[in-house]
Design an enzyme around this catalytic site. Sequence first.
Site, PDB file in Angstrom:
ATOM      1  N   ASP A 158       4.494 -15.594   2.141  1.00  0.00           N
ATOM      2  CA  ASP A 158       5.266 -14.505   1.624  1.00  0.00           C
ATOM      3  C   ASP A 158       6.045 -14.018   3.135  1.00  0.00           C
ATOM      4  O   ASP A 158       5.663 -14.754   4.035  1.00  0.00           O
ATOM      5  CB  ASP A 158       4.651 -13.371   1.123  1.00  0.00           C
ATOM      6  CG  ASP A 158       3.742 -12.448   2.129  1.00  0.00           C
ATOM      7  OD1 ASP A 158       4.286 -12.092   3.146  1.00  0.00           O
ATOM      8  OD2 ASP A 158       2.317 -11.799   1.615  1.00  0.00           O
ATOM      9  N   GLY A 199       0.802  -1.273  -0.159  1.00  0.00           N
ATOM     10  CA  GLY A 199       0.147  -0.075   0.005  1.00  0.00           C
ATOM     11  C   GLY A 199       0.815   1.147   0.018  1.00  0.00           C
ATOM     12  O   GLY A 199       2.002   1.297   0.196  1.00  0.00           O
ATOM     13  N   ARG A 204       5.634   1.013  14.537  1.00  0.00           N
ATOM     14  CA  ARG A 204       6.793   0.912  13.463  1.00  0.00           C
ATOM     15  C   ARG A 204       7.584   2.207  13.668  1.00  0.00           C
ATOM     16  O   ARG A 204       7.200   3.604  13.221  1.00  0.00           O
ATOM     17  CB  ARG A 204       5.976   1.288  12.040  1.00  0.00           C
ATOM     18  CG  ARG A 204       5.283  -0.160  11.752  1.00  0.00           C
ATOM     19  CD  ARG A 204       4.556  -0.190  10.313  1.00  0.00           C
ATOM     20  NE  ARG A 204       3.575  -1.209  10.048  1.00  0.00           N
ATOM     21  CZ  ARG A 204       2.850  -1.282   9.303  1.00  0.00           C
ATOM     22  NH1 ARG A 204       2.965  -0.367   8.360  1.00  0.00           N
ATOM     23  NH2 ARG A 204       1.931  -2.414   9.126  1.00  0.00           N
ATOM     24  N   HIS A 226       3.508 -10.263   7.481  1.00  0.00           N
ATOM     25  CA  HIS A 226       3.340  -9.021   6.701  1.00  0.00           C
ATOM     26  C   HIS A 226       4.823  -8.430   6.612  1.00  0.00           C
ATOM     27  O   HIS A 226       4.831  -7.140   7.078  1.00  0.00           O
ATOM     28  CB  HIS A 226       2.532  -8.002   7.615  1.00  0.00           C
ATOM     29  CG  HIS A 226       1.721  -6.904   6.945  1.00  0.00           C
ATOM     30  ND1 HIS A 226       0.414  -7.243   6.688  1.00  0.00           N
ATOM     31  CD2 HIS A 226       2.135  -5.740   6.620  1.00  0.00           C
ATOM     32  CE1 HIS A 226      -0.043  -6.037   6.119  1.00  0.00           C
ATOM     33  NE2 HIS A 226       0.903  -5.254   5.970  1.00  0.00           N
ATOM     34  N   LYS A 228      -4.864 -13.638   4.320  1.00  0.00           N
ATOM     35  CA  LYS A 228      -3.447 -13.491   4.431  1.00  0.00           C
ATOM     36  C   LYS A 228      -3.046 -13.399   5.823  1.00  0.00           C
ATOM     37  O   LYS A 228      -3.772 -12.358   6.367  1.00  0.00           O
ATOM     38  CB  LYS A 228      -3.269 -12.315   3.236  1.00  0.00           C
ATOM     39  CG  LYS A 228      -1.847 -11.818   3.407  1.00  0.00           C
ATOM     40  CD  LYS A 228      -1.617 -10.809   2.391  1.00  0.00           C
ATOM     41  CE  LYS A 228      -0.149 -10.201   2.069  1.00  0.00           C
ATOM     42  NZ  LYS A 228       0.296  -9.225   3.185  1.00  0.00           N
TER      43      LYS A 228
HETATM   44  C1  FNR Z   1       2.872  -4.279   2.846  1.00  0.00           C
HETATM   45  N1  FNR Z   1       2.198  -5.315   2.917  1.00  0.00           N
HETATM   46  C2  FNR Z   1       0.693  -5.099   2.713  1.00  0.00           C
HETATM   47  N2  FNR Z   1      -0.052  -6.247   2.598  1.00  0.00           N
HETATM   48  C3  FNR Z   1      -1.246  -6.082   2.473  1.00  0.00           C
HETATM   49  O1  FNR Z   1      -2.195  -7.050   2.702  1.00  0.00           O
HETATM   50  N3  FNR Z   1      -1.875  -4.781   2.125  1.00  0.00           N
HETATM   51  C4  FNR Z   1      -0.900  -3.767   2.017  1.00  0.00           C
HETATM   52  O2  FNR Z   1      -1.601  -2.681   1.884  1.00  0.00           O
HETATM   53  C5  FNR Z   1       0.478  -4.148   2.463  1.00  0.00           C
HETATM   54  N4  FNR Z   1       1.214  -3.058   2.164  1.00  0.00           N
HETATM   55  C6  FNR Z   1       2.516  -3.078   2.654  1.00  0.00           C
HETATM   56  C7  FNR Z   1       3.354  -1.972   2.456  1.00  0.00           C
HETATM   57  C8  FNR Z   1       4.760  -1.940   2.426  1.00  0.00           C
HETATM   58  C9  FNR Z   1       5.680  -1.167   2.601  1.00  0.00           C
HETATM   59  C10 FNR Z   1       5.471  -3.585   2.833  1.00  0.00           C
HETATM   60  C11 FNR Z   1       6.559  -3.693   2.842  1.00  0.00           C
HETATM   61  C12 FNR Z   1       4.439  -4.637   3.128  1.00  0.00           C
HETATM   62  C13 FNR Z   1       2.479  -6.704   3.370  1.00  0.00           C
HETATM   63  C14 FNR Z   1       3.254  -7.374   1.874  1.00  0.00           C
HETATM   64  O3  FNR Z   1       1.909  -7.811   1.219  1.00  0.00           O
HETATM   65  C15 FNR Z   1       3.969  -8.870   2.405  1.00  0.00           C
HETATM   66  O4  FNR Z   1       3.382  -9.447   3.375  1.00  0.00           O
HETATM   67  C16 FNR Z   1       5.306  -8.232   2.865  1.00  0.00           C
HETATM   68  O5  FNR Z   1       5.938  -7.329   2.133  1.00  0.00           O
HETATM   69  C17 FNR Z   1       6.093  -9.568   2.837  1.00  0.00           C
HETATM   70  O6  FNR Z   1       7.305  -9.294   3.378  1.00  0.00           O
HETATM   71  P1  FNR Z   1       8.623  -8.844   2.441  1.00  0.00           P
HETATM   72  O7  FNR Z   1       9.179 -10.308   1.690  1.00  0.00           O
HETATM   73  O8  FNR Z   1       8.523  -7.770   1.702  1.00  0.00           O
HETATM   74  O9  FNR Z   1       9.935  -8.463   3.575  1.00  0.00           O
END
Ligand code: FNR
Length: 388
Positions: A317, A100, A186, A286, A262
């Site tokens: 993930d 996002g 965070r 996440h 998820k």
């Molecule tokens: C996310 N993730 C995430 N998940 C989701 O369901 N909706 C979202 O809008 C977001 N937004 C988001 C923003 C940012 C900046 C990050 C890094 C992650 C989680 C994402 O879908 C996923 O689970 C993680 O990014 C996996 O971890 P790694 O492999 O990126 O470290």
Amino acid sequence: MAHFGDLQNAIYRDGAAGRRPRFPLTPDDLERAARGVMSDAAWAYVAGGAGTERTMRANTEAFERRRLVPRMLREVVGRDLTTELFGRRIAAPLLTAPIGALGLVHPEPELAVAAVTARLGVGAVITTMAQAPLEHVAAAAPEGLRWYQLYWPADDEVAESMVRRAEAAGYGAIVVTLDTWTLGWRPRDLARGSSPFLAAIGLANHLTDPVFRSKLAAPPEISHQAMRAAVDAALGIFGRPSLTWQDLSLLRQWTSLPVVVKGVCHPDDARAAVDAGMDGIIVSNHGGRQVDGARAALDCLADVADAVGERTTLLFDSGIRCAADVVVALALGARAVLLGRPWVHGLALGGADGIDHVLRHLLAELDLTLALCGHSTPATLDRTTLGP
Ligand code: FNR
């Protein structure tokens, strides 16, 4: 027969002609280069995790502890990485994760990722918190496999509207993210006092939603105050803490699409998801952004696979950085994986071209890694692929 791994020869041929790959090749170099072109606020948001970030580190360290055992002379000439998900075949067991607020990084993040993944034949999970309305994203790549990720708002009428919009726009599944009914703690963002959402970044799906808009006193476009009120309203309904497993049955009234949850880490939650009739589960923490101190997602995967692997479609993930990571996750029971932060690094470096670079190189490396391990298809991977 063409293989993703053929890219390797193409790169060497280009090199002989004096042309080098435009962006870095290793995940670490890519991340460093992306850092160099991103604003401090964007970097804090994308790179940050919850608390001490130990879970974020644990996610990649868990892959460090796993090793593949190559197998020889197994006729891997005609490779086929295609993978079926809910009746649809994609070119490889790979989707981009929903991320996002990427308006911090690029003006059209979802349009770019939808177009690139469609061209490559892999999947894209598109976030609720997008820069473009989900219908525009669909129009950017109508033929691609797109799933819509839902952050279930504290207003079921708005949730229903978004789900119905996604089905009408041709999305192939609804992915309900369970682990973020409120944001984790965070520190990088907190230290800056910066939230992209307060700046109306990532709210395109809300601001174009007819049900959401019908609840506003005034259309957001008419004035600064009206926009402020709309942003407050969207943030005011972010996440429904009261959501239960029973509530997921509402989705069955709203859509005939497959539903994937998820953010599952515990085998009992995985069983609850299957019992609630969910079609798939994404094992994920996440990216370490929610619960600091949580167990590495990869360590949860085998337990979840043991509990429900036969009864559901498992995806994974959190920590996928390279092809070996993909192979490890598949060997532990995932049908496909979601790539998270690395595609954002590509986006930051080169927009759609940058995402294309990241995904094509990952697919090439995956093809070669699988073949060199003695597999023509991901379907034959199992735990015997891993060392003790
Ligand atoms: C996310 N993730 C995430 N998940 C989701 O369901 N909706 C979202 O809008 C977001 N937004 C988001 C923003 C940012 C900046 C990050 C890094 C992650 C989680 C994402 O879908 C996923 O689970 C993680 O990014 C996996 O971890 P790694 O492999 O990126 O470290």
